[in-house]
Design a protein around this motif. Structure first.
Motif, PDB file in Angstrom:
ATOM      1  N   ILE A  39      -2.373  40.649  -3.814  1.00  0.00           N
ATOM      2  CA  ILE A  39      -3.192  41.767  -3.768  1.00  0.00           C
ATOM      3  C   ILE A  39      -4.487  41.668  -2.849  1.00  0.00           C
ATOM      4  O   ILE A  39      -5.122  40.699  -2.577  1.00  0.00           O
ATOM      5  N   ASP A  41      -7.335  44.914  -0.955  1.00  0.00           N
ATOM      6  CA  ASP A  41      -7.958  46.251  -0.870  1.00  0.00           C
ATOM      7  C   ASP A  41      -7.919  46.924  -2.404  1.00  0.00           C
ATOM      8  O   ASP A  41      -7.209  47.638  -2.615  1.00  0.00           O
ATOM      9  N   CYS A  43      -8.400  48.589  -5.968  1.00  0.00           N
ATOM     10  CA  CYS A  43      -9.100  49.892  -6.156  1.00  0.00           C
ATOM     11  C   CYS A  43      -9.737  49.843  -7.435  1.00  0.00           C
ATOM     12  O   CYS A  43     -10.288  50.707  -7.756  1.00  0.00           O
ATOM     13  N   ILE A  79       5.305  47.888  -7.425  1.00  0.00           N
ATOM     14  CA  ILE A  79       5.039  48.051  -6.115  1.00  0.00           C
ATOM     15  C   ILE A  79       5.743  49.182  -5.862  1.00  0.00           C
ATOM     16  O   ILE A  79       6.935  49.498  -5.800  1.00  0.00           O
ATOM     17  N   LYS A 126      -0.095  55.485  -1.447  1.00  0.00           N
ATOM     18  CA  LYS A 126       0.715  54.989  -0.396  1.00  0.00           C
ATOM     19  C   LYS A 126       1.982  54.146  -0.951  1.00  0.00           C
ATOM     20  O   LYS A 126       1.550  53.087  -1.683  1.00  0.00           O
ATOM     21  N   GLY A 128       3.496  50.774  -0.724  1.00  0.00           N
ATOM     22  CA  GLY A 128       2.978  49.332  -0.775  1.00  0.00           C
ATOM     23  C   GLY A 128       1.781  49.150  -1.761  1.00  0.00           C
ATOM     24  O   GLY A 128       1.552  47.876  -1.982  1.00  0.00           O
ATOM     25  N   GLN A 129       1.461  50.118  -2.457  1.00  0.00           N
ATOM     26  CA  GLN A 129       0.321  49.843  -3.363  1.00  0.00           C
ATOM     27  C   GLN A 129       0.890  49.620  -4.847  1.00  0.00           C
ATOM     28  O   GLN A 129       2.018  49.757  -5.035  1.00  0.00           O
ATOM     29  N   LYS A 155      -4.024  53.083  -9.643  1.00  0.00           N
ATOM     30  CA  LYS A 155      -4.111  52.385  -8.574  1.00  0.00           C
ATOM     31  C   LYS A 155      -4.607  50.856  -8.792  1.00  0.00           C
ATOM     32  O   LYS A 155      -5.764  50.976  -8.883  1.00  0.00           O
ATOM     33  N   THR A 158      -3.250  46.952  -2.975  1.00  0.00           N
ATOM     34  CA  THR A 158      -2.145  46.862  -1.947  1.00  0.00           C
ATOM     35  C   THR A 158      -1.484  45.561  -2.099  1.00  0.00           C
ATOM     36  O   THR A 158      -2.141  44.587  -2.019  1.00  0.00           O
ATOM     37  N   CYS A 159      -0.352  45.308  -1.933  1.00  0.00           N
ATOM     38  CA  CYS A 159       0.626  44.185  -2.008  1.00  0.00           C
ATOM     39  C   CYS A 159       0.765  43.905  -0.612  1.00  0.00           C
ATOM     40  O   CYS A 159       1.708  44.533   0.116  1.00  0.00           O
TER      41      CYS A 159
END
Length: 211
Positions: A39, A41, A43, A79, A126, A128-129, A155, A158-159
């Motif tokens: 992971i 970014d 959230c 994902i 988006k 990929g999250q 959320k 991002t992976c």
């Protein structure tokens, strides 16, 4: 001399421990603890997500029947790889995967009610999250679950391991999700030989030249 050797050994031991601790800290920082996904970014802080997960059962994407077992609150983590457009009946469908290297599983998340009103336009997420799905209802359709409230979707981040298959069939990109740290191909195309994939790529290149 013996004292110097002991001091050198102690220094090397300390250095090795520091390097180990740094690697462990980096691994924890870049890994979503509950799903094991890499992971970036974030959230939501991991500590806050850990607190939210207390007392809840984690249900694997490939075994959604687990949503019917026990009375505990349940969570599915996946994902996001497809975001469907809003439907006339005020619903939308997302697709998530567990990105397993050997046998990846997929599931649909159908948004209705307040969940659709908040998330249905797809602008808040988006591809990929990493998404947490809280207490979804098992749909009568195989491999699908329903969410009604906006708070059922979380959320997490991002992976960076997520990607799309590089293979092509009949000149069209596969676009199935795949693990970037693996072969770069989805499970179906991974089983095909390198020669088969090469022939398909050549056919696609010839088609492009004709166009």
């Amino acid at each position: 001399r013996k004292a110097r050797m002991q001091a050198l050994c102690a220094k090397r031991s300390l250095q090795a421990k520091q390097e180990f601790d740094e690697r462990k800290a980096e691994e924890e920082r870049t890994t979503e603890r509950w799903s094991g996904f890499r992971i970036v970014d974030r959230c939501l802080r991991q500590e806050k997500w850990d607190a939210a997960m207390r007392g809840k059962d984690l249900v694997p994407i490939g075994h959604l029947g687990g949503l019917l077992r026990s009375q505990n609150n349940k969570v599915v983590i996946g994902i996001l790889f497809a975001i469907g457009k809003p439907e006339i009946n005020k619903s939308a469908e997302w697709k998530i995967t567990d990105l397993d290297l050997q046998a990846p599983a997929e599931a649909s998340v159908v948004l209705t009610g307040r969940a659709f009103e908040h998330w249905g336009n797809g602008k808040e997420v988006k591809v990929g999250q990493i998404i947490g799905v809280l207490n979804p209802q098992l749909s009568c359709r195989s491999g699908a679950m329903l969410v009604t409230f906006e708070t059922q979707l979380v959320k997490l981040g991002t992976c960076p391991s997520f990607g799309f298959c590089q293979a092509s069939d009949d000149g069209r990109r596969c676009q199935r999700p795949c693990h970037q740290e693996g072969s770069g191909y989805c499970a179906l195309h991974e089983r095909r030989s390198h020669g088969d994939r090469h022939l398909m790529s050549q056919a696609m290149a010839r088609k492009r030249r004709r166009i």
